[in-house]
Each structure stands twice: as structure tokens, then as C-alpha cells.
Design a protein around this motif. Structure first.
Motif, mmCIF file in Angstrom:
data_model
loop_
_atom_site.group_PDB
_atom_site.id
_atom_site.type_symbol
_atom_site.label_atom_id
_atom_site.label_comp_id
_atom_site.label_asym_id
_atom_site.label_seq_id
_atom_site.Cartn_x
_atom_site.Cartn_y
_atom_site.Cartn_z
ATOM 1 N N TYR A 9 40.936 40.508 49.160
ATOM 2 C CA TYR A 9 40.224 40.367 48.168
ATOM 3 C C TYR A 9 39.900 42.092 47.318
ATOM 4 O O TYR A 9 39.833 43.459 47.912
ATOM 5 C CB TYR A 9 39.291 39.777 48.035
ATOM 6 N N LYS A 12 35.669 43.345 43.623
ATOM 7 C CA LYS A 12 34.884 43.313 42.904
ATOM 8 C C LYS A 12 34.914 41.730 42.674
ATOM 9 O O LYS A 12 33.659 41.272 43.286
ATOM 10 C CB LYS A 12 35.760 43.684 41.399
ATOM 11 N N GLN A 13 35.947 41.088 43.857
ATOM 12 C CA GLN A 13 36.354 39.563 43.653
ATOM 13 C C GLN A 13 35.163 39.748 44.867
ATOM 14 O O GLN A 13 33.935 38.600 45.084
ATOM 15 C CB GLN A 13 37.438 39.142 44.618
ATOM 16 N N LYS A 16 31.631 39.406 43.720
ATOM 17 C CA LYS A 16 31.096 38.568 43.415
ATOM 18 C C LYS A 16 30.336 37.495 43.851
ATOM 19 O O LYS A 16 29.749 37.215 44.057
ATOM 20 C CB LYS A 16 32.112 38.321 41.841
ATOM 21 N N VAL A 42 34.851 31.996 43.989
ATOM 22 C CA VAL A 42 35.866 33.189 43.805
ATOM 23 C C VAL A 42 37.410 32.821 43.533
ATOM 24 O O VAL A 42 37.885 33.317 43.004
ATOM 25 C CB VAL A 42 35.691 34.183 44.185
ATOM 26 N N GLN A 45 38.236 30.698 40.070
ATOM 27 C CA GLN A 45 37.915 31.166 39.108
ATOM 28 C C GLN A 45 39.000 32.483 39.508
ATOM 29 O O GLN A 45 39.792 33.276 37.556
ATOM 30 C CB GLN A 45 36.305 32.443 38.941
ATOM 31 N N ASP A 46 39.529 33.173 40.497
ATOM 32 C CA ASP A 46 40.428 34.354 40.482
ATOM 33 C C ASP A 46 41.133 34.781 40.571
ATOM 34 O O ASP A 46 42.342 35.492 41.321
ATOM 35 C CB ASP A 46 39.955 35.411 40.863
ATOM 36 N N SER A 52 45.741 41.371 40.697
ATOM 37 C CA SER A 52 46.358 41.378 39.439
ATOM 38 C C SER A 52 47.414 42.453 38.959
ATOM 39 O O SER A 52 47.866 43.748 39.329
ATOM 40 C CB SER A 52 44.605 42.357 38.602
#
Length: 58
Positions: A9, A12-13, A16, A42, A45-46, A52
Motif C-alpha cells: 500500500y 497515502k493509502q 487514509k 481503502v 475505493q483504491d 497507480s
């Protein structure tokens, strides 16, 4: 404690998930359940621990 390696992860994750977990705990949810729900959120959502990329799922 939920299973799973959180190394994949992003920072940022992880942040969060921490904020979501704290929010659940403030509402009276147990620590373990709050953590489980936070990571489930998480992931939903991600897309989990994916980094990415091009934005395409091939």
C-alpha cells in the motif's frame, strides 16, 4: 488482527486507513473491527495495494 501484508500500500493509502479507523473508533467500534472496516474501505475505493499506473486494468 486482520491478516495481510500492508507493504504494497502507498503511504497515502495507509494514512487514509488510519483516519478511517480512528473515525470508526470514535463512533464506538472495537479496534479490530475498525481496522478491518478501514482496510476494506481503502480496498474498495483504491483497488487494494495496487500501485497507480496507466489507469487501465488489462
Amino acid at each position: 488482527m486482520p491478516q495481510g501484508d500492508k507493504d504494497k500500500y502507498t503511504d497515502k493509502q495507509k494514512r487514509k486507513a488510519e483516519h478511517i479507523e480512528e473515525s470508526y473508533e470514535d463512533r464506538g467500534v472495537s479496534k479490530d473491527e475498525a481496522e478491518r472496516r478501514a482496510w476494506a474501505t481503502v480496498n474498495e475505493q483504491d483497488g487494494g495495494g495496487k500501485k497507480s499506473g496507466s489507469g487501465r486494468d488489462d
